[in-house]
Design a protein around this motif. Structure first.
Motif, short mmCIF file in Angstrom:
data_model
loop_
_atom_site.label_atom_id
_atom_site.label_comp_id
_atom_site.label_asym_id
_atom_site.label_seq_id
_atom_site.Cartn_x
_atom_site.Cartn_y
_atom_site.Cartn_z
N VAL A 136 -22.88 -4.73 5.78
CA VAL A 136 -22.71 -4.59 7.22
C VAL A 136 -21.79 -3.40 7.50
O VAL A 136 -20.69 -3.31 6.95
CB VAL A 136 -22.11 -5.88 7.83
CG1 VAL A 136 -21.84 -5.69 9.33
CG2 VAL A 136 -23.05 -7.05 7.60
N LEU A 137 -22.26 -2.49 8.33
CA LEU A 137 -21.51 -1.27 8.59
C LEU A 137 -20.57 -1.46 9.78
O LEU A 137 -20.90 -1.14 10.92
CB LEU A 137 -22.46 -0.09 8.82
CG LEU A 137 -23.12 0.44 7.54
CD1 LEU A 137 -24.20 1.45 7.86
CD2 LEU A 137 -22.08 1.04 6.61
N THR A 138 -19.39 -1.97 9.49
CA THR A 138 -18.34 -2.06 10.49
C THR A 138 -17.78 -0.66 10.73
O THR A 138 -18.00 0.26 9.91
CB THR A 138 -17.21 -2.95 9.98
OG1 THR A 138 -16.67 -2.34 8.80
CG2 THR A 138 -17.70 -4.35 9.64
N PRO A 139 -17.03 -0.46 11.82
CA PRO A 139 -16.39 0.85 12.02
C PRO A 139 -15.55 1.26 10.81
O PRO A 139 -15.51 2.43 10.44
CB PRO A 139 -15.54 0.63 13.27
CG PRO A 139 -16.30 -0.41 14.04
CD PRO A 139 -16.85 -1.34 12.98
N GLU A 140 -14.85 0.30 10.20
CA GLU A 140 -14.04 0.62 9.01
C GLU A 140 -14.92 1.13 7.87
O GLU A 140 -14.56 2.08 7.17
CB GLU A 140 -13.27 -0.63 8.57
CG GLU A 140 -12.28 -0.35 7.46
CD GLU A 140 -11.59 -1.61 6.97
OE1 GLU A 140 -12.15 -2.71 7.15
OE2 GLU A 140 -10.50 -1.48 6.38
N GLU A 141 -16.07 0.47 7.69
CA GLU A 141 -17.02 0.92 6.64
C GLU A 141 -17.52 2.33 6.94
O GLU A 141 -17.62 3.17 6.05
CB GLU A 141 -18.21 -0.04 6.55
CG GLU A 141 -17.95 -1.33 5.83
CD GLU A 141 -18.05 -1.20 4.30
OE1 GLU A 141 -18.28 -0.10 3.80
OE2 GLU A 141 -17.86 -2.24 3.64
N ILE A 142 -17.84 2.58 8.20
CA ILE A 142 -18.35 3.91 8.57
C ILE A 142 -17.28 4.96 8.33
O ILE A 142 -17.54 6.02 7.75
CB ILE A 142 -18.83 3.92 10.04
CG1 ILE A 142 -20.03 2.98 10.21
CG2 ILE A 142 -19.20 5.35 10.47
CD1 ILE A 142 -20.41 2.73 11.66
N ARG A 143 -16.05 4.67 8.75
CA ARG A 143 -14.97 5.65 8.56
C ARG A 143 -14.76 5.94 7.08
O ARG A 143 -14.60 7.09 6.67
CB ARG A 143 -13.66 5.14 9.19
CG ARG A 143 -13.63 5.26 10.71
CD ARG A 143 -12.22 5.06 11.25
NE ARG A 143 -11.78 3.68 11.11
CZ ARG A 143 -11.99 2.75 12.05
NH1 ARG A 143 -12.60 3.08 13.17
NH2 ARG A 143 -11.59 1.51 11.86
N GLU A 144 -14.73 4.88 6.27
CA GLU A 144 -14.53 5.07 4.84
C GLU A 144 -15.66 5.88 4.23
O GLU A 144 -15.45 6.83 3.47
CB GLU A 144 -14.42 3.70 4.15
CG GLU A 144 -14.55 3.73 2.63
CD GLU A 144 -13.48 4.54 1.94
OE1 GLU A 144 -12.41 4.77 2.53
OE2 GLU A 144 -13.73 4.99 0.80
N ARG A 145 -16.88 5.52 4.59
CA ARG A 145 -18.03 6.19 3.97
C ARG A 145 -18.21 7.62 4.48
O ARG A 145 -18.86 8.43 3.83
CB ARG A 145 -19.30 5.36 4.22
CG ARG A 145 -19.32 4.05 3.44
CD ARG A 145 -20.47 3.16 3.89
NE ARG A 145 -20.39 1.82 3.32
CZ ARG A 145 -21.02 1.41 2.22
NH1 ARG A 145 -21.80 2.25 1.56
NH2 ARG A 145 -20.88 0.18 1.79
N MET A 146 -17.64 7.94 5.62
CA MET A 146 -17.71 9.31 6.15
C MET A 146 -16.46 10.11 5.80
O MET A 146 -16.30 11.25 6.25
CB MET A 146 -17.89 9.28 7.67
CG MET A 146 -19.22 8.73 8.15
SD MET A 146 -20.63 9.76 7.70
CE MET A 146 -20.39 11.18 8.77
N SER A 147 -15.58 9.53 5.00
CA SER A 147 -14.28 10.17 4.79
C SER A 147 -14.35 11.45 3.97
O SER A 147 -13.38 12.21 3.92
CB SER A 147 -13.30 9.18 4.14
OG SER A 147 -13.76 8.81 2.86
N GLY A 148 -15.46 11.71 3.35
CA GLY A 148 -15.61 12.95 2.61
C GLY A 148 -15.99 14.13 3.49
O GLY A 148 -16.13 15.25 3.00
N ASN A 149 -16.17 13.87 4.77
CA ASN A 149 -16.58 14.92 5.70
C ASN A 149 -15.46 15.18 6.71
O ASN A 149 -15.16 14.32 7.54
CB ASN A 149 -17.86 14.51 6.44
CG ASN A 149 -19.05 14.46 5.52
OD1 ASN A 149 -19.19 13.54 4.71
ND2 ASN A 149 -19.90 15.46 5.61
#
Ligand code: FES
Ligand code: FES
Length: 181
Positions: free
Chosen positions: A149-162
């Protein structure tokens, strides 16, 4: 350098399937995938920010997974499938849902990081759908198999390389959320 044969020991012929089209070209062994995409194939969507694997501006999908084009030698990608931001939506077709969501949410200012953000977001959607955990995925809560489940926290973490020097992060997260709803 492209589209020609050579007997140089420092060059090799490679075939990449780029945005659905096979492209065979001769590359210098020192050339990065990013430089070959931009300079030999004219695909300037992927940007060169740091050239050191730290900003994500060069993110493309290689065999469906996110990769920093500046860190990959093109010669080592022979036979790979590469998708750049130009390939997210075929020419003449409607925008990719992520592209539309970025527009709708004003998820960009200067736009320099945007192609990498879009490719990264496309990659994260696939990773989560395939059940790949991130650093913030709770092992106790995550199903053994199935989508994360893509929570905002998951999205932030997974986009953290950008990285985005304009600070459009909140709207980028909202844009990704729009697509998964
Ligand atoms: S240009 Fe590749 S990570 Fe910055
Ligand atoms: S929109 Fe300017 S760097 Fe991200």
């Amino acid at each position: 350098m492209s589209e020609q044969s050579t007997s140089s020991p420092y060059q090799s012929s490679v075939t990449l399937r780029v945005n659905g089209t096979p492209r065979t070209l001769t590359v210098d062994h020192r050339a990065t995938l990013l430089d070959v995409l931009r300079e030999d194939l004219g695909l300037t969507g992927a940007k060169k920010g740091c050239d050191h694997g730290q900003c994500g501006a060069c993110t493309v999908l290689v065999d469906g997974r996110r990769a920093n084009g500046c860190l990959l030698l093109a010669v080592a990608q022979d036979g790979s499938t590469v998708t750049t931001v130009e390939g997210l939506a075929p020419e003449g077709a409607p925008l990719h849902p992520l592209q539309q969501a970025f527009l709708d949410r004003d998820a960009l200012q200067c736009g320099y990081c945007t192609p990498g953000q879009l490719c990264s977001a496309a990659g994260l959607l696939a990773e989560a759908a395939a059940g790949h955990p991130s650093y913030v995925t709770d092992p106790a809560a995550a199903p053994a198999q199935g989508p994360v489940v893509l929570t905002p926290e998951e999205i932030r973490e997974r986009m953290s390389g950008n990285l985005c020097r304009c600070g459009a992060y909140p709207h980028i997260v909202q844009a990704v959320e729009d697509v998964i709803r």
